[in-house]
Design a protein around this motif. Structure first.
Motif, PDB file in Angstrom:
ATOM      1  N   PRO A 135       0.803  -1.237   0.000  1.00 38.50           N
ATOM      2  CA  PRO A 135       0.000   0.000   0.000  1.00 38.50           C
ATOM      3  C   PRO A 135       0.831   1.280   0.000  1.00 38.50           C
ATOM      4  O   PRO A 135       0.694   2.149   0.854  1.00 38.50           O
ATOM      5  N   TYR A 136       1.703   1.390  -1.012  1.00 40.02           N
ATOM      6  CA  TYR A 136       2.479   2.613  -1.196  1.00 40.02           C
ATOM      7  C   TYR A 136       1.684   3.578  -2.073  1.00 40.02           C
ATOM      8  O   TYR A 136       0.902   3.150  -2.936  1.00 40.02           O
ATOM      9  N   GLU A 137       1.954   4.850  -1.899  1.00 36.06           N
ATOM     10  CA  GLU A 137       1.289   5.848  -2.744  1.00 36.06           C
ATOM     11  C   GLU A 137       1.619   5.623  -4.216  1.00 36.06           C
ATOM     12  O   GLU A 137       0.766   5.755  -5.086  1.00 36.06           O
ATOM     13  N   VAL A 138       2.881   5.272  -4.498  1.00 35.37           N
ATOM     14  CA  VAL A 138       3.287   5.085  -5.887  1.00 35.37           C
ATOM     15  C   VAL A 138       2.636   3.839  -6.483  1.00 35.37           C
ATOM     16  O   VAL A 138       2.318   3.812  -7.684  1.00 35.37           O
ATOM     17  N   THR A 139       2.392   2.826  -5.677  1.00 35.85           N
ATOM     18  CA  THR A 139       1.696   1.633  -6.168  1.00 35.85           C
ATOM     19  C   THR A 139       0.254   1.972  -6.495  1.00 35.85           C
ATOM     20  O   THR A 139      -0.280   1.541  -7.533  1.00 35.85           O
ATOM     21  N   LEU A 140      -0.383   2.742  -5.635  1.00 33.71           N
ATOM     22  CA  LEU A 140      -1.748   3.192  -5.902  1.00 33.71           C
ATOM     23  C   LEU A 140      -1.789   4.021  -7.185  1.00 33.71           C
ATOM     24  O   LEU A 140      -2.687   3.834  -8.032  1.00 33.71           O
ATOM     25  N   GLU A 141      -0.810   4.899  -7.354  1.00 36.85           N
ATOM     26  CA  GLU A 141      -0.750   5.722  -8.562  1.00 36.85           C
ATOM     27  C   GLU A 141      -0.623   4.852  -9.811  1.00 36.85           C
ATOM     28  O   GLU A 141      -1.295   5.079 -10.820  1.00 36.85           O
ATOM     29  N   PHE A 142       0.240   3.841  -9.742  1.00 35.51           N
ATOM     30  CA  PHE A 142       0.410   2.942 -10.885  1.00 35.51           C
ATOM     31  C   PHE A 142      -0.900   2.219 -11.204  1.00 35.51           C
ATOM     32  O   PHE A 142      -1.284   2.113 -12.381  1.00 35.51           O
ATOM     33  N   LEU A 143      -1.583   1.723 -10.189  1.00 37.91           N
ATOM     34  CA  LEU A 143      -2.829   0.988 -10.422  1.00 37.91           C
ATOM     35  C   LEU A 143      -3.913   1.911 -10.965  1.00 37.91           C
ATOM     36  O   LEU A 143      -4.732   1.496 -11.798  1.00 37.91           O
ATOM     37  N   GLN A 144      -3.924   3.157 -10.533  1.00 40.78           N
ATOM     38  CA  GLN A 144      -4.882   4.122 -11.080  1.00 40.78           C
ATOM     39  C   GLN A 144      -4.582   4.384 -12.552  1.00 40.78           C
ATOM     40  O   GLN A 144      -5.512   4.519 -13.364  1.00 40.78           O
ATOM     41  N   GLN A 145      -3.316   4.448 -12.912  1.00 42.61           N
ATOM     42  CA  GLN A 145      -2.941   4.612 -14.316  1.00 42.61           C
ATOM     43  C   GLN A 145      -3.334   3.377 -15.122  1.00 42.61           C
ATOM     44  O   GLN A 145      -3.813   3.492 -16.255  1.00 42.61           O
ATOM     45  N   LEU A 146      -3.144   2.204 -14.527  1.00 46.84           N
ATOM     46  CA  LEU A 146      -3.519   0.960 -15.185  1.00 46.84           C
ATOM     47  C   LEU A 146      -5.028   0.933 -15.426  1.00 46.84           C
ATOM     48  O   LEU A 146      -5.498   0.521 -16.491  1.00 46.84           O
ATOM     49  N   GLN A 147      -5.758   1.401 -14.453  1.00 47.33           N
ATOM     50  CA  GLN A 147      -7.220   1.470 -14.560  1.00 47.33           C
ATOM     51  C   GLN A 147      -7.637   2.404 -15.685  1.00 47.33           C
ATOM     52  O   GLN A 147      -8.505   2.075 -16.499  1.00 47.33           O
ATOM     53  N   ALA A 148      -6.998   3.563 -15.757  1.00 52.43           N
ATOM     54  CA  ALA A 148      -7.346   4.548 -16.778  1.00 52.43           C
ATOM     55  C   ALA A 148      -6.955   4.071 -18.176  1.00 52.43           C
ATOM     56  O   ALA A 148      -7.602   4.417 -19.159  1.00 52.43           O
ATOM     57  N   ALA A 149      -5.902   3.248 -18.254  1.00 47.88           N
ATOM     58  CA  ALA A 149      -5.415   2.798 -19.552  1.00 47.88           C
ATOM     59  C   ALA A 149      -6.258   1.690 -20.157  1.00 47.88           C
ATOM     60  O   ALA A 149      -6.117   1.367 -21.336  1.00 47.88           O
ATOM     61  N   SER A 150      -7.129   1.075 -19.357  1.00 44.72           N
ATOM     62  CA  SER A 150      -7.981  -0.019 -19.832  1.00 44.72           C
ATOM     63  C   SER A 150      -7.132  -1.153 -20.403  1.00 44.72           C
ATOM     64  O   SER A 150      -6.952  -1.283 -21.602  1.00 44.72           O
ATOM     65  N   VAL A 151      -6.593  -1.971 -19.514  1.00 43.57           N
ATOM     66  CA  VAL A 151      -5.653  -3.038 -19.870  1.00 43.57           C
ATOM     67  C   VAL A 151      -6.240  -3.963 -20.928  1.00 43.57           C
ATOM     68  O   VAL A 151      -7.370  -4.426 -20.811  1.00 43.57           O
ATOM     69  N   GLN A 152      -5.446  -4.264 -21.956  1.00 45.02           N
ATOM     70  CA  GLN A 152      -5.912  -5.134 -23.035  1.00 45.02           C
ATOM     71  C   GLN A 152      -5.023  -6.353 -23.246  1.00 45.02           C
ATOM     72  O   GLN A 152      -5.488  -7.382 -23.722  1.00 45.02           O
ATOM     73  N   ALA A 153      -3.746  -6.263 -22.877  1.00 43.73           N
ATOM     74  CA  ALA A 153      -2.824  -7.369 -23.127  1.00 43.73           C
ATOM     75  C   ALA A 153      -3.145  -8.583 -22.271  1.00 43.73           C
ATOM     76  O   ALA A 153      -2.855  -9.713 -22.652  1.00 43.73           O
ATOM     77  N   VAL A 154      -3.734  -8.341 -21.093  1.00 42.22           N
ATOM     78  CA  VAL A 154      -4.073  -9.433 -20.182  1.00 42.22           C
ATOM     79  C   VAL A 154      -5.450  -9.160 -19.584  1.00 42.22           C
ATOM     80  O   VAL A 154      -5.965  -8.045 -19.645  1.00 42.22           O
TER      81      VAL A 154
END
Length: 251
Positions: free
Chosen positions: A210-229
């Motif tokens: 639960p790091y701030e940077v991990t949350l930031e990465f997951l929020q970016q992943l959410q916004a990017a709409s993952v398609q490869a997996v």
């Protein structure tokens, strides 16, 4: 006869021309060490299937589990276990000083704090997960409650996953630690490693914190709409006969 043969040949040809639909590689994201801070509630609000590993004896444990349920996220018990070169007995930690009765009582207290948990994984535990007798005690309790087990693999000497398999408990192991180096660049590199593993074997399990940077990465992943997996909850990737792949060990 000829028209029938031609029709059969045409049907066969059409079937051969249908492209094969391959299953999309799947990744389960587990966030460990939750429960100490109110800020951890931000992870329950992610619109991604994140499995929340909550430490049972923390101030925010029950509130986080309730918030996770509100957002339809999966919860597992992140059970504290004795780590290597740590011989001080601590309350709320499964360790080699416990009698079987004490061991089971500590587990029962954890289950009572997080009754809706679907599984359990180890917090630290490099010494405990290598202890065959205690791992048998653990798996007997998980089997009784119908819970799955994730081996966080904090040591290469672990027997936890193997013991779970012997008890026919749905199980698997962690393949990648997402944020041992808590920077966006390092996390992105670890994510790509997880994607490659998933593409090679069909799935991967990653653990973050639960790091701030991990949350930031997951929020970016959410916004990017993952398609490869395909992102899934951990319960989708545990099985009675899991086929583990080698992975590095980090406490």
């Amino acid at each position: 006869m000829l028209p029938l043969m031609l029709r059969s040949a045409a049907v066969l040809l059409s079937l051969l021309l249908v492209p094969t639909v391959l299953a999309q590689p799947r990744i389960a994201i587990v966030i460990d060490d939750l429960g100490h801070h109110v800020d951890h509630h931000a992870f329950t609000q992610l619109q991604l299937p994140v499995t929340l590993a909550i430490m049972p004896f923390t101030m925010q444990a029950e509130a986080l589990a309730a918030a996770a349920a509100d957002h339809a996220h999966e919860v597992v018990i992140h059970m504290p276990m004795q780590r290597e070169q740590h011989d001080v007995q601590e309350q709320g930690v499964l360790d080699r000083f416990d009698s079987k009765a004490q061991f089971i009582a500590t587990l029962a207290a954890a289950f009572s704090r997080l009754p809706n948990a679907q599984g359990l994984n180890n917090h630290q535990g490099s010494q405990m997960t290598a202890a065959a007798e205690q791992m048998n005690w653990l798996m007997a309790e998980l089997q009784q409650r119908g819970l799955y087990f994730l081996d966080s693999r904090t040591t290469a000497a672990t027997v936890a996953e193997q013991t779970a398999q012997q008890w026919s408990i749905p199980t698997n192991r962690r393949h990648v630690f997402l944020d041992n180096e808590p920077t966006l660049e390092a996390i992105e590199a670890q994510w790509q490693r997880a994607v490659l593993i998933a593409q090679n074997q069909g799935y991967a399990i990653v653990i973050g914190h639960p790091y701030e940077v991990t949350l930031e990465f997951l929020q970016q992943l959410q916004a990017a709409s993952v398609q490869a997996v395909e992102l899934v909850y951990l319960s989708a990737l545990v099985s009675v006969n899991s086929s583990p792949a080698p992975s590095a060990s980090t406490e």
